[in-house]
Design an enzyme around this catalytic site. Structure first.
Site, PDB file in Angstrom:
ATOM      1  N   HIS A 173       0.859  -1.200   0.000  1.00 24.20           N
ATOM      2  CA  HIS A 173       0.000   0.000   0.000  1.00 24.20           C
ATOM      3  C   HIS A 173       0.889   1.241   0.000  1.00 24.20           C
ATOM      4  O   HIS A 173       1.389   1.656   1.046  1.00 24.20           O
ATOM      5  CB  HIS A 173      -0.914   0.001   1.235  1.00 24.20           C
ATOM      6  CG  HIS A 173      -1.920   1.119   1.243  1.00 24.20           C
ATOM      7  ND1 HIS A 173      -3.232   0.922   1.596  1.00 24.20           N
ATOM      8  CD2 HIS A 173      -1.811   2.448   0.953  1.00 24.20           C
ATOM      9  CE1 HIS A 173      -3.892   2.075   1.521  1.00 24.20           C
ATOM     10  NE2 HIS A 173      -3.040   3.020   1.143  1.00 24.20           N
TER      11      HIS A 173
ATOM     12  N   HIS B 121       1.472   5.361  -1.876  1.00 25.45           N
ATOM     13  CA  HIS B 121       1.046   6.455  -2.748  1.00 25.45           C
ATOM     14  C   HIS B 121       2.310   7.043  -3.367  1.00 25.45           C
ATOM     15  O   HIS B 121       3.170   7.551  -2.641  1.00 25.45           O
ATOM     16  CB  HIS B 121       0.296   7.520  -1.942  1.00 25.45           C
ATOM     17  CG  HIS B 121      -0.945   6.991  -1.300  1.00 25.45           C
ATOM     18  ND1 HIS B 121      -2.174   7.048  -1.906  1.00 25.45           N
ATOM     19  CD2 HIS B 121      -1.142   6.345  -0.123  1.00 25.45           C
ATOM     20  CE1 HIS B 121      -3.092   6.478  -1.119  1.00 25.45           C
ATOM     21  NE2 HIS B 121      -2.483   6.040  -0.026  1.00 25.45           N
TER      22      HIS B 121
ATOM     23  N   LYS C  55      -9.681  -0.431  -5.905  1.00 28.21           N
ATOM     24  CA  LYS C  55      -9.706   0.213  -4.593  1.00 28.21           C
ATOM     25  C   LYS C  55     -11.040   0.896  -4.358  1.00 28.21           C
ATOM     26  O   LYS C  55     -11.499   1.691  -5.175  1.00 28.21           O
ATOM     27  CB  LYS C  55      -8.564   1.232  -4.504  1.00 28.21           C
ATOM     28  CG  LYS C  55      -8.489   2.017  -3.191  1.00 28.21           C
ATOM     29  CD  LYS C  55      -7.838   1.230  -2.075  1.00 28.21           C
ATOM     30  CE  LYS C  55      -7.848   1.950  -0.732  1.00 28.21           C
ATOM     31  NZ  LYS C  55      -6.738   2.879  -0.555  1.00 28.21           N
TER      32      LYS C  55
ATOM     33  N   HIS D  78     -10.647   1.081   1.642  1.00 26.39           N
ATOM     34  CA  HIS D  78     -10.423   2.069   2.700  1.00 26.39           C
ATOM     35  C   HIS D  78     -11.670   1.986   3.574  1.00 26.39           C
ATOM     36  O   HIS D  78     -12.709   2.540   3.235  1.00 26.39           O
ATOM     37  CB  HIS D  78     -10.240   3.479   2.122  1.00 26.39           C
ATOM     38  CG  HIS D  78      -9.953   4.504   3.176  1.00 26.39           C
ATOM     39  ND1 HIS D  78      -8.774   5.208   3.245  1.00 26.39           N
ATOM     40  CD2 HIS D  78     -10.694   4.918   4.234  1.00 26.39           C
ATOM     41  CE1 HIS D  78      -8.796   6.014   4.294  1.00 26.39           C
ATOM     42  NE2 HIS D  78      -9.964   5.862   4.920  1.00 26.39           N
TER      43      HIS D  78
ATOM     44  N   HIS E 236      -4.917  -0.578   5.868  1.00 26.47           N
ATOM     45  CA  HIS E 236      -4.489   0.146   7.074  1.00 26.47           C
ATOM     46  C   HIS E 236      -5.432  -0.076   8.253  1.00 26.47           C
ATOM     47  O   HIS E 236      -6.060   0.871   8.747  1.00 26.47           O
ATOM     48  CB  HIS E 236      -4.277   1.641   6.808  1.00 26.47           C
ATOM     49  CG  HIS E 236      -5.263   2.275   5.837  1.00 26.47           C
ATOM     50  ND1 HIS E 236      -6.614   2.253   6.051  1.00 26.47           N
ATOM     51  CD2 HIS E 236      -5.083   2.929   4.660  1.00 26.47           C
ATOM     52  CE1 HIS E 236      -7.221   2.879   5.052  1.00 26.47           C
ATOM     53  NE2 HIS E 236      -6.308   3.287   4.199  1.00 26.47           N
TER      54      HIS E 236
ATOM     55  N   ASP F 272       1.091   2.452   3.621  1.00 26.14           N
ATOM     56  CA  ASP F 272       0.289   3.651   3.365  1.00 26.14           C
ATOM     57  C   ASP F 272       1.170   4.897   3.375  1.00 26.14           C
ATOM     58  O   ASP F 272       0.765   5.965   3.859  1.00 26.14           O
ATOM     59  CB  ASP F 272      -0.868   3.804   4.363  1.00 26.14           C
ATOM     60  CG  ASP F 272      -1.911   4.799   3.847  1.00 26.14           C
ATOM     61  OD1 ASP F 272      -1.825   5.196   2.679  1.00 26.14           O
ATOM     62  OD2 ASP F 272      -2.801   5.173   4.629  1.00 26.14           O
TER      63      ASP F 272
HETATM   64  O1  DOR Z   1      -3.829   9.571   5.352  1.00 24.56           O
HETATM   65  C1  DOR Z   1      -4.065   9.158   4.231  1.00 24.56           C
HETATM   66  N1  DOR Z   1      -3.460   9.703   3.152  1.00 24.56           N
HETATM   67  N2  DOR Z   1      -4.947   8.189   4.080  1.00 24.56           N
HETATM   68  C2  DOR Z   1      -5.369   7.802   2.863  1.00 24.56           C
HETATM   69  O2  DOR Z   1      -6.206   6.936   2.790  1.00 24.56           O
HETATM   70  C3  DOR Z   1      -4.877   8.472   1.636  1.00 24.56           C
HETATM   71  C4  DOR Z   1      -3.580   9.108   1.882  1.00 24.56           C
HETATM   72  C5  DOR Z   1      -3.175  10.072   0.799  1.00 24.56           C
HETATM   73  O3  DOR Z   1      -3.348   9.774  -0.378  1.00 24.56           O
HETATM   74  O4  DOR Z   1      -2.674  11.135   1.141  1.00 24.56           O
HETATM   75 ZN    ZN Z   2      -3.508   4.946   1.397  1.00 24.86          ZN
END
Ligand code: DOR
Ligand code: ZN
Length: 337
Positions: free
Chosen positions: A16, A18, A98, A135, A170, A243
């Site tokens: 997970h 980004h 997702k 999520h 998460h 995450d």
């Molecule tokens: O805190 C988070 N940031 N939770 C998420 O689900 C997405 C993530 C983000 O993309 O910044």
């Molecule tokens: Zn995330």
């Protein structure tokens, strides 16, 4: 028994992350590639990854930034998405879809308010052998209760689609842990380092730490203990997904601060410390290099990574982002793979 000062583990995966888009992507992707063989890339870009073309060009962008990193691709389930679109995304190489509830996190203004609006898409995800990543927070519920309030939907989805593989992303609460463990084998959860190690006391108990603010928020000591026990138990239904969610410093240190913790640079050192302090360093490899791959039906990575007991201080800023545990001394270091 005294824990060893160094261990070598099979190259880990992070299920997970980004990686963002545009100029910032390459730094984040390269940070990931130093440690991980494969990362499951979240699709909450702007616009979202929701068509085969977008998926292919996002994967190409990641590949050109970090050719040695395998990007496992996801798409964002859109309300009303049809089966043919899901099939075309599978053909383009997606491993998972997702599910973002409406408005619960970064870039989820196009999220799902009514589970019925995605039943066709979820049916196709099941039929195509893809994974449904969720999520799991209920819009409108009280902030600390959002995960628990979503759990009936998780159970409903698992019941409605008897062959569907689901990951509750998460996991942050004792109720979430309990639900994942009680559901069939095909339902698993990812665990982040911040939910495993931190609580609200770290976030707001002293001075506000915006760099620990994320969704779902870190919770109580009881919630953290439930996560720690299940992970230390070596339960194969819980595996690592950081995450890691970088935002520029200015977007975090702001009156309308964004949610997201940049965990990538410190996740493995913090995990090594967590397991080592509990005399369980031999369990880290299952958590970061085996259980997730098994759940996704992927072969184990080749190669290895060394974790060494060695002091170093986490930089205050990396690529314009304040990482988790910035300025703190770490007891473990992950050597580049
Ligand atoms: O805190 C988070 N940031 N939770 C998420 O689900 C997405 C993530 C983000 O993309 O910044
Ligand atoms: Zn995330």
């Amino acid at each position: 028994m005294r824990e060893p000062a160094e261990i070598e583990i099979r190259t880990p995966d992070d299920f997970h992350v980004h990686l963002r888009q545009g100029p910032a992507l390459s730094g984040y992707a390269r940070e990931a590639a130093r440690r991980f063989g494969r990362v499951l890339v979240m699709p909450n870009t702007l616009p979202p990854i929701a068509t085969p073309g977008e998926l292919a060009s996002y994967r190409a962008e990641i590949r050109s930034a970090a050719p040695e990193l395998t990007a496992l691709m996801t798409f964002k389930i859109q309300p009303g998405m049809d089966r043919a679109t899901v099939r075309s995304l599978r053909d383009a190489g997606a491993l998972a879809g997702k599910y973002y509830p409406l408005g619960v996190t970064t870039n989820s203004e196009d999220g799902i308010s009514d589970t019925d609006s995605v039943m066709d898409a979820v049916a196709a995800i099941e039929a195509e052998g893809l994974v449904l990543c969720i999520h799991g927070e209920e819009p409108g519920a009280e902030i600390l209760d959002r995960e628990r309030a979503f759990l009936p939907r998780l159970a409903h989805l698992a019941r409605s689609f008897p062959r569907l593989r689901i990951v509750l992303e998460h996991v942050s609460s004792a109720a979430g842990v309990e639900a994942v463990l009680a559901l069939p084998e095909r339902v698993a959860g990812t665990v982040t380092v911040h939910h495993l190690l931190y609580t609200m006391d770290d976030l707001i108990g002293g001075r506000l730490d915006p760099h620990l603010f994320c969704k779902p928020v870190v919770k109580t000591r009881a919630d953290r203990s439930a996560l720690q026990r299940a992970v230390l138990d070596g339960n194969r239904k819980l595996f690592f997904g950081s995450d890691s969610a970088p935002h520029p410093r200015s977007a975090k240190e702001s009156a309308q601060g964004e949610a997201g913790v940049y965990a990538m640079p410190v996740s493995l050192p913090l995990l090594a410390g967590f397991f080592a302090e509990r005399g369980a360093l031999d369990r880290i490899e299952d958590f970061v290099s085996r259980f997730g791959a098994e759940f996704y039906g992927l072969p184990p990575n080749g190669g290895s990574l060394r974790l060494r007991r060695a002091r170093w201080t986490v930089p205050e800023e990396i690529d314009g982002v304040v990482p988790l545990a910035a300025g703190r001394e770490m007891a473990w270091r992950a050597l580049d793979r």
